[in-house]
Scaffold this motif. Structure first.
Motif, PDB file in Angstrom:
ATOM      1  N   SER A  92       0.591   0.845  10.076  1.00 43.30           N
ATOM      2  CA  SER A  92       1.775   1.287  10.822  1.00 43.30           C
ATOM      3  C   SER A  92       1.464   1.462  12.298  1.00 43.30           C
ATOM      4  CB  SER A  92       2.315   2.594  10.237  1.00 43.30           C
ATOM      5  OG  SER A  92       1.392   3.654  10.423  1.00 43.30           O
ATOM      6  N   ALA A 101      -2.190   2.239   4.848  1.00 40.28           N
ATOM      7  CA  ALA A 101      -0.789   2.247   5.291  1.00 40.28           C
ATOM      8  C   ALA A 101      -0.651   2.877   6.674  1.00 40.28           C
ATOM      9  CB  ALA A 101       0.069   2.995   4.272  1.00 40.28           C
ATOM     10  N   ASP A 151      -3.244   5.633   1.563  1.00 36.70           N
ATOM     11  CA  ASP A 151      -2.733   6.352   2.741  1.00 36.70           C
ATOM     12  C   ASP A 151      -3.407   5.881   4.019  1.00 36.70           C
ATOM     13  OD1 ASP A 151      -1.087   7.744   1.071  1.00 36.70           O
ATOM     14  OD2 ASP A 151      -2.181   9.641   1.180  1.00 36.70           O
ATOM     15  N   ASP A 153      -3.899  -6.862   6.760  1.00 38.58           N
ATOM     16  CA  ASP A 153      -4.037  -5.806   5.758  1.00 38.58           C
ATOM     17  C   ASP A 153      -5.334  -5.920   4.974  1.00 38.58           C
ATOM     18  OD1 ASP A 153      -2.428  -8.115   4.419  1.00 38.58           O
ATOM     19  OD2 ASP A 153      -3.121  -6.907   2.727  1.00 38.58           O
ATOM     20  N   PHE A 174       0.824  -1.204   0.000  1.00 36.47           N
ATOM     21  CA  PHE A 174       0.000   0.000   0.000  1.00 36.47           C
ATOM     22  C   PHE A 174       0.866   1.266   0.000  1.00 36.47           C
ATOM     23  CE2 PHE A 174      -2.555  -3.376   1.852  1.00 36.47           C
ATOM     24  CZ  PHE A 174      -3.687  -3.308   1.059  1.00 36.47           C
ATOM     25  N   ARG A 175       2.003   1.203   0.663  1.00 36.96           N
ATOM     26  CA  ARG A 175       2.933   2.337   0.629  1.00 36.96           C
ATOM     27  C   ARG A 175       3.666   2.384  -0.709  1.00 36.96           C
ATOM     28  NH1 ARG A 175       6.541   2.686   5.974  1.00 36.96           N
ATOM     29  NH2 ARG A 175       7.313   4.439   4.737  1.00 36.96           N
TER      30      ARG A 175
END
Length: 424
Positions: free
Chosen positions: A327, A323, A320, A334, A228-229
């Motif tokens: 984090s 991700a 965004d 996910d 995703f990043r």
């Protein structure tokens, strides 16, 4: 001699030499003029300046032709005006659509009003506008994508050395189908060297301490969370990405089967029409008596291992959001976070994502539950050729992947028979 005799007369003298009166001189001049006119009319009946026979004949025709063409010219002008009015209406419609798209993208949040059309004709916009590409984000990746992508689209897989054998099966099938626009994002030097040795397009990211430590040693879920990043840069550069896990077999070119009418097109974990596309589920709570039945809307989750994402503002916001949450919540799955951000509506204390989405055809973009529980047991469904098969429901991936190849590529009809529906 004649001129000499006539000269006195013209000057006013008579034949006898006696001077004429003023009235006589005028009368004589008129008589001479009339006489000369009669002589000229007799000698030149068509006039002193003759007109050619053609001009005499064609002059009326020219007048008639102009008179005949005038209605046609008027009709032609009217037709041109109508055409211009239609084009003007189309331009106005395009301007309205662009204005609305800007509003949806957050660049034109004004109070513009739009009129609705007749009943049954109203249709809202589905496709958000793409972002303006910015090559300065990653010039090296931009150069690679220019060489690999086709029509600004490509398949992307993220891999490290832990899955090298499965990765080899993945790109071998892509090559067999004839797909050229694909790219492996290598998370370590070993995978980069391996891809280069097999002439597979590969991109090794610039060093990133946080990501590299996970990418080199992490398992499937850890690596999956990184995508995703990583994908964000692809979208910022203006490219649409078909994200693919490496436990997927390709049998047709997937780009021939995409609609491109939504921000996200994803394969489903659903195993039939109800679970994949949604259904009305009734919840029963007997203690409520008369109101014991409550209707709910249900749909099985999208698979975060295979989805097509367009370079739009909502798409980038989705990446965004996922991700950022992963984090902060390292133990979260996910795929669960991906679906929660995509589907949860706005409510007190939370603003939902305004992204359009489409569920892929479950028999073209097939998960392994659909294949092993339903398709292989149905004589008609066995004849269908899927675009991809994703071995997402089974841990014995490599064995089943090889069997799937035998069944769909080599025509071995019993290749799938000895596997159980689920995992042992």
């Amino acid at each position: 001699m004649t001129g000499r005799r006539e000269a006195p007369l013209m000057r006013g003298g008579g034949a006898s030499g006696q001077p004429l009166s003023r009235g006589s001189r005028i009368g004589a001049a008129v008589a001479v003029g009339v006489t000369l006119g009669c002589v000229c009319a007799f000698i030149y009946p068509d006039g002193l300046i003759s007109r050619s026979p053609d001009s005499v004949i064609h002059w009326p025709r020219k007048v008639d032709l102009v008179a005949c063409e005038t209605p046609k010219e008027v009709a032609n002008v009217k037709s041109q005006l109508a055409s211009l009015e239609r084009k003007n209406a189309e331009f106005r419609k395009q301007i309205d659509e662009l204005s609305m798209k800007l509003q949806m993208a957050g660049h034109g949040k004004n109070q513009a009003m739009y009129s609705a059309g007749p009943f049954g004709t109203v249709k809202a916009l589905r496709t958000n506008p793409t972002v303006m590409p910015d090559d300065s984000i990653n010039p090296r990746l931009a150069k690679i994508l220019e060489q690999v992508a086709v029509k600004k689209e490509l398949i992307v897989a993220v891999a490290n050395s832990n899955v090298k054998e499965t990765l080899a099966m993945w790109f071998t099938n892509i090559k067999r189908v004839g797909i050229s626009n694909y790219l492996v994002v290598a998370l370590d030097d070993n995978v980069e060297d391996f891809c280069k040795s097999k002439e597979v397009p590969v991109y090794r990211r610039d060093p990133d301490e946080g990501i590299d430590s996970i990418g080199k040693t992490g398992g499937n879920h850890a690596v999956s969370a990184l995508k995703f990043r990583i994908l964000r840069e692809f979208l910022q550069l203006g490219y649409s990405v078909l994200l693919s896990d490496i436990d997927i077999m390709f049998f047709q070119n997937p780009f021939d089967h995409l609609y491109r009418d939504s921000d996200i097109e994803s394969m489903s974990d659903g195993h039939n029409n109800m679970t994949a596309y949604g259904f009305n589920d009734v919840f029963d709570e007997p203690s409520m008596g008369w109101a014991r039945y409550a209707h709910t809307m249900r749909i099985w989750v999208y698979n975060s291992g295979f989805f097509f994402i367009r370079p739009t503002i909502p798409s980038i916001e989705l990446l965004d959001r996922v991700a950022r949450r992963l984090s902060r919540e390292p133990k979260s799955w996910d795929q669960a976070v991906f679906n929660e951000e995509l589907f949860f509506p706005s409510h007190p204390g939370y603003e939902g994502l305004h992204a359009s989405k489409r569920t892929m055809d479950i028999y073209l973009f097939m998960n392994s539950k659909v294949l092993f529980k339903t398709v292989r047991k149905d004589a008609q469904l066995r004849k269908l050729k899927p675009v991809i098969v994703h071995l997402n429901y089974h841990p014995d991936k490599e064995a089943r992947m090889k069997a799937v190849i035998e069944f769909y590529v080599n025509g071995k009809q019993n290749a799938l028979e000895h596997f159980p529906d689920g995992s042992e």
